[in-house]
Design a protein around this motif. Structure first.
Motif, short mmCIF file in Angstrom:
data_model
loop_
_atom_site.label_atom_id
_atom_site.label_comp_id
_atom_site.label_asym_id
_atom_site.label_seq_id
_atom_site.Cartn_x
_atom_site.Cartn_y
_atom_site.Cartn_z
N HIS A 305 51.44 24.46 34.25
CA HIS A 305 50.29 25.35 34.00
C HIS A 305 50.61 26.76 34.47
CE1 HIS A 305 47.15 22.37 33.00
NE2 HIS A 305 47.80 21.57 33.83
N THR A 306 50.10 27.74 33.73
CA THR A 306 50.26 29.14 34.13
C THR A 306 48.95 29.61 34.75
OG1 THR A 306 51.74 29.45 32.28
CG2 THR A 306 50.91 31.44 33.34
N ILE A 307 49.01 29.97 36.02
CA ILE A 307 47.79 30.43 36.70
C ILE A 307 47.28 31.69 36.03
CG2 ILE A 307 46.86 31.36 38.87
CD1 ILE A 307 48.90 29.67 40.39
N LEU A 308 45.96 31.75 35.86
CA LEU A 308 45.33 32.95 35.31
C LEU A 308 44.83 33.79 36.49
CD1 LEU A 308 42.71 33.10 32.45
CD2 LEU A 308 42.23 34.12 34.67
N GLU A 309 45.43 34.96 36.71
CA GLU A 309 45.01 35.81 37.82
C GLU A 309 44.01 36.85 37.33
OE1 GLU A 309 48.08 37.73 40.11
OE2 GLU A 309 46.64 38.46 41.60
N ARG A 310 43.01 37.06 38.14
CA ARG A 310 41.97 38.06 37.81
C ARG A 310 41.70 38.88 39.06
NH1 ARG A 310 39.05 37.66 41.73
NH2 ARG A 310 37.88 35.88 42.27
N TYR A 311 40.95 39.96 38.87
CA TYR A 311 40.72 40.92 39.96
C TYR A 311 39.24 41.32 39.99
CZ TYR A 311 40.59 46.00 41.27
OH TYR A 311 40.26 47.23 41.76
N GLY A 312 38.70 41.40 41.21
CA GLY A 312 37.31 41.83 41.33
C GLY A 312 37.02 42.38 42.71
N MET A 313 35.76 42.68 42.92
CA MET A 313 35.30 43.21 44.21
C MET A 313 33.86 42.77 44.43
SD MET A 313 36.42 47.20 44.17
CE MET A 313 36.02 47.46 45.90
N SER A 314 33.43 42.82 45.68
CA SER A 314 32.02 42.50 45.95
C SER A 314 31.10 43.47 45.21
CB SER A 314 31.73 42.61 47.45
OG SER A 314 32.55 41.73 48.16
N GLU A 315 31.54 44.71 45.09
CA GLU A 315 30.69 45.74 44.46
C GLU A 315 30.63 45.60 42.94
OE1 GLU A 315 32.93 46.33 46.81
OE2 GLU A 315 32.35 47.99 48.12
N THR A 316 31.54 44.84 42.37
CA THR A 316 31.65 44.86 40.90
C THR A 316 31.72 43.47 40.27
OG1 THR A 316 34.06 44.81 41.01
CG2 THR A 316 33.05 46.98 41.04
N ILE A 317 31.76 42.45 41.10
CA ILE A 317 32.08 41.08 40.65
C ILE A 317 33.42 41.16 39.90
CG2 ILE A 317 30.87 38.92 40.07
CD1 ILE A 317 28.44 40.81 39.46
#
Ligand code: MCA
Ligand code: AMP
Length: 521
Positions: A305-317
């Protein structure tokens, strides 16, 4: 409170996605005593209604905050849903926070209701009553406590309170590089728009089952995971604590897993992690901290499986994500690329600018700024801080440094904010340094992040004693433990004779980072 036109209440969207057969299992978990527990969709509906009716019976003013510091349990999630239903504002607090930290949050947010563990009632209620809170309830992780006792007297149906998209649903405290923590105000509209986008972008589908093993007092476990599952009518396999063996054992019955990088590192240490163990899984998602390319590659090698990486913040979800399938906005690219956080999510604007605010050319590094329906309303009672963090033309300054390549993939390469992310938790050196500096005999200190094989990054403190005073690093750390949440405690503390400084007198943290980078290698 009005009780009409409640479509903007996030709870209504979540409730509308419950399967038509309410007797199906919605959540399965193991009680603290080790017995299996099953909650149907009807249970989620009725139990959250009872708590919402309890909140309604308190006749709280609109927008009242409900501050919650309890161990993870299904009932803690129900309390979150009930708070939405009742039109109140949910304020989750990490269970690791100590009394000084809680005193600040409660003093700042002035919640009308505080819910704490039965064991902490003594000191938490004292803080709450001092801050003017009228109602303090308890909730244990074994379905004990006054909250459920009181809620049991209320009806199991409840009409969600009318909310506008712009009304607050939650406040999440996030520290700053200077000063005290700020409460990021998230609206029903912020949470709903992001949840709908993620459900679609990550291809949630009938039959999905989510393994939920993250804490529920931060964005990742509380919003990203719970909303995705509920909005898709998906069952959750609910784990009070992350245990790699238990996660592995659940995989044959599940399809989606979300974790911070440390969870993937620990799962990779399980000899049983292989293609066969993960063959029922559809999607592995990582975020909250940088996922090392070694972890990304090792995961693909071991599981296929290829991990799907995502990015966020408390201020922006959530802000960006690698694609689940072909992304038509980017020429149908579907590759999940390690060391990148993927494309801006649909509806989210991402731009990279230099220090003067001018857009940098494609592929060049700069400050990441964002815009979209997911971006928060501002910091609670801090209009000046809010103004500082937005540009004139309304973009939010993330404090992250990165680039967008010619294919459209965003990479985070650093941070302009002095922040350590340890096992997915944020630690602000300024807060630790000021706490250390208050200790007797300490003249000054510097805290830096260094690589760590398990937590990704951990804090190391270097301090200078006042003239004539002899200090011991271990004793300093022991003193810090009563004042700060455990994950904020530096893993090592050194006493030095001076801190490296540049000609302007500023501590050169890069030199300290370099000096201690091999400490945990
Ligand atoms: C525990 N310890 C840590 C951490 N966690 N030290 C540094 N960093 C940590 N993250 C220390 C404790 O202080 C304690 O030390 C010892 O480890 C054992 O504590 P315990 O609680 O038993 O640890 P654990 O159960 O093994 O927890 C590790 C963990 C946990 C499972 C990785 O930290 C975790 O659940 N992290 C996920 C955080 C998360 O959900 N972040 C999302 C934020 P001692 O014994 O000396 O006291 S949301 C976000 O960032 C954005 C929006 C996003 O993009 O998602
Ligand atoms: P928080 O204040 O807990 O909301 O943390 C948000 C910060 O976590 C972001 O500003 C980033 O610095 C960091 N972050 C979240 N996801 C990732 C990721 N996938 N890669 C690198 N950093 C991340």
């Amino acid at each position: 409170m009005k009780k009409t036109n409640n479509k903007a209440n996030l709870f209504c969207a979540l409730r509308a996605a419950f399967p038509s057969d309410l007797d199906q299992t919605a959540v399965e978990t193991i009680s603290p005593q080790g017995e299996p527990l099953f909650y149907t969709w009807r249970d989620l509906d009725h139990a959250s209604a009872r708590i919402a009716n309890l909140l309604a019976s308190l006749k709280l003013p609109g927008g009242s905050r409900v501050a919650v510091q309890v161990e993870k349990s299904v009932e803690a999630m129900l309390l979150y849903l009930a708070t939405l239903r009742a039109g109140c504002v949910f304020l989750p607090l990490n269970t690791a926070y100590q009394s000084g930290e809680i005193e600040y949050f409660v003093g700042n947010a002035e919640p009308a209701v505080v819910v704490c563990t039965p064991g902490n009632f003594g000191w938490v209620s004292k803080i709450a009553f001092k801050a003017g809170t009228q109602h303090v309830f308890t909730l244990g992780d074994d379905r004990t406590g006054s909250l459920l006792e009181r809620a049991a007297h209320h009806a199991g149906d409840h009409q969600p309170v009318d909310r506008e998209m712009d009304d607050l649903a939650a406040i999440l405290y996030t520290s700053g590089t200077t000063g005290r923590s700020k409460g990021a105000m998230l609206t029903h509209g912020n949470l709903l728009s992001n949840a709908l986008t993620l459900k679609d972008y990550w291809g949630f589908q009938p039959g999905d089952v989510l393994i939920h093993a993250l804490p529920i007092f931060h964005v990742h476990g509380l919003f990203v995971a719970i909303h995705a599952a509920l909005l898709n009518g998906s069952k959750m396999i609910w784990m009070a604590k992350f245990d790699p063996g238990a996660v592995l054992a659940a995989m044959p019955r599940a399809t989606v897993f979300m974790g911070v990088p440390t969870l993937y590192v620990r799962l990779l240490a399980e000899p049983g992690l292989n293609k066969d163990a993960t063959k029922n899984m559809r999607l592995f998602i990582a975020g909250s901290a940088p996922l090392l390319i070694e972890t990304f590659n090792a995961w693909r090698e071991r599981t296929g499986h290829t991990i799907l990486e995502r990015y966020g913040m408390s201020e922006t979800i959530m802000l960006t994500s690698n694609p689940y399938g072909a992304d038509a906005r980017h020429g149908g690219q579907s590759e999940r690329r390690g060391s990148t956080v993927g494309f801006p999510l649909p509806g989210v604007g991402v731009r990279v600018v230099d220090d003067a605010g001018k857009a940098v050319p494609v592929g060049e590094i700069g400050n990441i700024q964002v815009q979209g329906p997911n971006v928060f309303k501002g910091y609670w009672r801090m209009p000046e801080k809010t103004a500082e963090e937005f540009t004139q033309d309304g973009w939010f300054k993330t404090g992250d440094v990165g680039k967008v390549d010619e294919r459209g993939y965003v990479s985070i390469v650093g941070r302009s904010k002095d922040l350590i992310i340890s096992g997915g938790y944020n630690v602000y050196p300024a807060e630790i340094e000021s706490t250390i500096n208050e200790l007797p005999g300490v003249d000054e200190s510097a805290v830096v992040g260094v690589p760590h094989p398990d937590f990704g990054e951990v804090g190391v403190a270097v301090l200078i004693a006042k003239p004539g005073v002899k200090l011991d690093g271990e004793a300093i750390l022991a003193q810090l433990k009563s004042q700060l949440a455990n994950f904020k405690i530096p893993k090592r503390c050194f006493v030095a004779t001076e801190l490296p400084r540049n000609t302007m007198g500023k501590v050169q943290k890069n030199l300290l980072r370099e000096q201690y980078k091999g400490l945990f290698a």
